[in-house]
Design a protein around this motif. Structure first.
Motif, PDB file in Angstrom:
ATOM      1  N   GLY A 164      55.029  34.378   8.346  1.00  0.00           N
ATOM      2  CA  GLY A 164      54.517  35.743   8.310  1.00  0.00           C
ATOM      3  C   GLY A 164      55.613  36.769   8.506  1.00  0.00           C
ATOM      4  O   GLY A 164      55.666  37.788   7.802  1.00  0.00           O
ATOM      5  N   LEU A 165      56.506  36.505   9.457  1.00  0.00           N
ATOM      6  CA  LEU A 165      57.630  37.416   9.683  1.00  0.00           C
ATOM      7  C   LEU A 165      58.555  37.473   8.470  1.00  0.00           C
ATOM      8  O   LEU A 165      59.031  38.555   8.088  1.00  0.00           O
ATOM      9  CB  LEU A 165      58.412  36.993  10.928  1.00  0.00           C
ATOM     10  CG  LEU A 165      57.688  37.168  12.263  1.00  0.00           C
ATOM     11  CD1 LEU A 165      58.497  36.535  13.395  1.00  0.00           C
ATOM     12  CD2 LEU A 165      57.415  38.636  12.538  1.00  0.00           C
ATOM     13  N   TYR A 169      59.168  29.957   1.729  1.00  0.00           N
ATOM     14  CA  TYR A 169      58.610  29.496   2.998  1.00  0.00           C
ATOM     15  C   TYR A 169      59.325  28.279   3.573  1.00  0.00           C
ATOM     16  O   TYR A 169      59.147  27.966   4.749  1.00  0.00           O
ATOM     17  CB  TYR A 169      57.112  29.203   2.852  1.00  0.00           C
ATOM     18  CG  TYR A 169      56.279  30.451   2.761  1.00  0.00           C
ATOM     19  CD1 TYR A 169      56.202  31.334   3.830  1.00  0.00           C
ATOM     20  CD2 TYR A 169      55.574  30.751   1.607  1.00  0.00           C
ATOM     21  CE1 TYR A 169      55.451  32.492   3.753  1.00  0.00           C
ATOM     22  CE2 TYR A 169      54.812  31.903   1.519  1.00  0.00           C
ATOM     23  CZ  TYR A 169      54.755  32.774   2.591  1.00  0.00           C
ATOM     24  OH  TYR A 169      54.011  33.916   2.500  1.00  0.00           O
ATOM     25  N   GLY A 170      60.152  27.623   2.773  1.00  0.00           N
ATOM     26  CA  GLY A 170      60.949  26.517   3.313  1.00  0.00           C
ATOM     27  C   GLY A 170      61.816  26.972   4.474  1.00  0.00           C
ATOM     28  O   GLY A 170      62.090  26.204   5.398  1.00  0.00           O
ATOM     29  N   VAL A 171      62.222  28.234   4.447  1.00  0.00           N
ATOM     30  CA  VAL A 171      63.019  28.798   5.540  1.00  0.00           C
ATOM     31  C   VAL A 171      62.188  28.819   6.821  1.00  0.00           C
ATOM     32  O   VAL A 171      62.666  28.429   7.892  1.00  0.00           O
ATOM     33  CB  VAL A 171      63.497  30.222   5.171  1.00  0.00           C
ATOM     34  CG1 VAL A 171      64.215  30.874   6.336  1.00  0.00           C
ATOM     35  CG2 VAL A 171      64.376  30.173   3.940  1.00  0.00           C
ATOM     36  N   LEU A 212      54.096  27.769  14.850  1.00  0.00           N
ATOM     37  CA  LEU A 212      55.440  28.349  14.763  1.00  0.00           C
ATOM     38  C   LEU A 212      55.839  28.628  13.320  1.00  0.00           C
ATOM     39  O   LEU A 212      56.355  29.708  13.011  1.00  0.00           O
ATOM     40  CB  LEU A 212      56.467  27.405  15.383  1.00  0.00           C
ATOM     41  CG  LEU A 212      56.749  27.559  16.861  1.00  0.00           C
ATOM     42  CD1 LEU A 212      57.671  26.451  17.347  1.00  0.00           C
ATOM     43  CD2 LEU A 212      57.353  28.911  17.157  1.00  0.00           C
ATOM     44  N   ALA A 213      55.609  27.662  12.440  1.00  0.00           N
ATOM     45  CA  ALA A 213      55.969  27.846  11.037  1.00  0.00           C
ATOM     46  C   ALA A 213      55.168  28.985  10.417  1.00  0.00           C
ATOM     47  O   ALA A 213      55.701  29.755   9.615  1.00  0.00           O
ATOM     48  CB  ALA A 213      55.750  26.546  10.260  1.00  0.00           C
ATOM     49  N   ILE A 252      51.298  29.020  -1.159  1.00  0.00           N
ATOM     50  CA  ILE A 252      52.636  28.458  -0.987  1.00  0.00           C
ATOM     51  C   ILE A 252      52.967  27.634  -2.227  1.00  0.00           C
ATOM     52  O   ILE A 252      52.093  27.325  -3.047  1.00  0.00           O
ATOM     53  CB  ILE A 252      52.752  27.575   0.277  1.00  0.00           C
ATOM     54  CG1 ILE A 252      51.850  26.338   0.195  1.00  0.00           C
ATOM     55  CG2 ILE A 252      52.455  28.385   1.539  1.00  0.00           C
ATOM     56  CD1 ILE A 252      52.048  25.343   1.340  1.00  0.00           C
ATOM     57  N   GLY A 253      54.233  27.260  -2.346  1.00  0.00           N
ATOM     58  CA  GLY A 253      54.653  26.423  -3.461  1.00  0.00           C
ATOM     59  C   GLY A 253      54.442  24.947  -3.163  1.00  0.00           C
ATOM     60  O   GLY A 253      54.233  24.548  -2.011  1.00  0.00           O
TER      61      GLY A 253
END
Length: 169
Positions: A109-110, A145-147, A103-104, A77-78
């Motif tokens: 992954g999705l 990944y912030g989303v 959840l995150a 990740i960043g």
């Protein structure tokens, strides 16, 4: 009332801005993570959290930061994602740490699978003209990944301890 506004408005707004920024630029600016930190401090006092509860939230945030920086160091990740993860966990505390991380991770992954699939197909010309969409479609680009971090927080928030604390404040 002020604690409710922070949990129901400020926190989601800052998370939405972080997610949007990440989609557009693959970065999450430090000022957003600092704003999340500052908003938590204000929330803690507005909600009347005891120093021991604040300490447990700080511990959760520090553990999350260590995990996030480990994932950053491994290249998964960043750095902005690591800091955003820690800022969200600071808000959620130890009680909601693991459900949030799960959840995150699922949303991450999705998101990764979805982007990898979409990047297999050519981007229509009208979309390719949008710089941020072209960057998102680039096979060499990372995953915002912030989303996923924001989505996990949005889904979990109504069942969290801070949500109940804000309602009782």
């Amino acid at each position: 009332m002020f604690a409710e506004i922070l949990v129901l408005v400020a926190l989601p707004l800052l998370l939405a801005v972080a997610a949007g920024w990440d989609i557009a630029s693959f970065t999450i600016p430090n000022f957003l993570n600092l704003a999340l930190l500052a908003a938590f401090v204000v929330f803690a006092f507005a909600a009347g959290l005891s120093f021991s509860v604040i300490g447990w939230h700080l511990l959760a945030g520090i553990v999350a930061l260590a995990i996030g920086f480990t994932l950053f160091g491994l290249g998964h990740i960043g750095g902005g994602d690591a800091k955003l993860f820690a800022a969200v966990v600071l808000w959620l505390g130890l009680k909601d740490f693991l459900p949030y991380a799960l959840l995150a991770s699922v949303f991450g992954g999705l998101l990764a699978l979805g982007l990898l699939l979409l990047r297999q197909w050519p981007l229509p010309l009208f979309l390719a003209r949008q710089g941020w969409i072209a960057n998102l479609h680039d096979r060499q680009a990372g995953i915002p990944y912030g989303v996923a971090l924001a989505a996990g927080a949005f889904i979990l928030l109504p069942s969290t301890e801070i949500f109940r604390l804000a309602a009782g404040a």
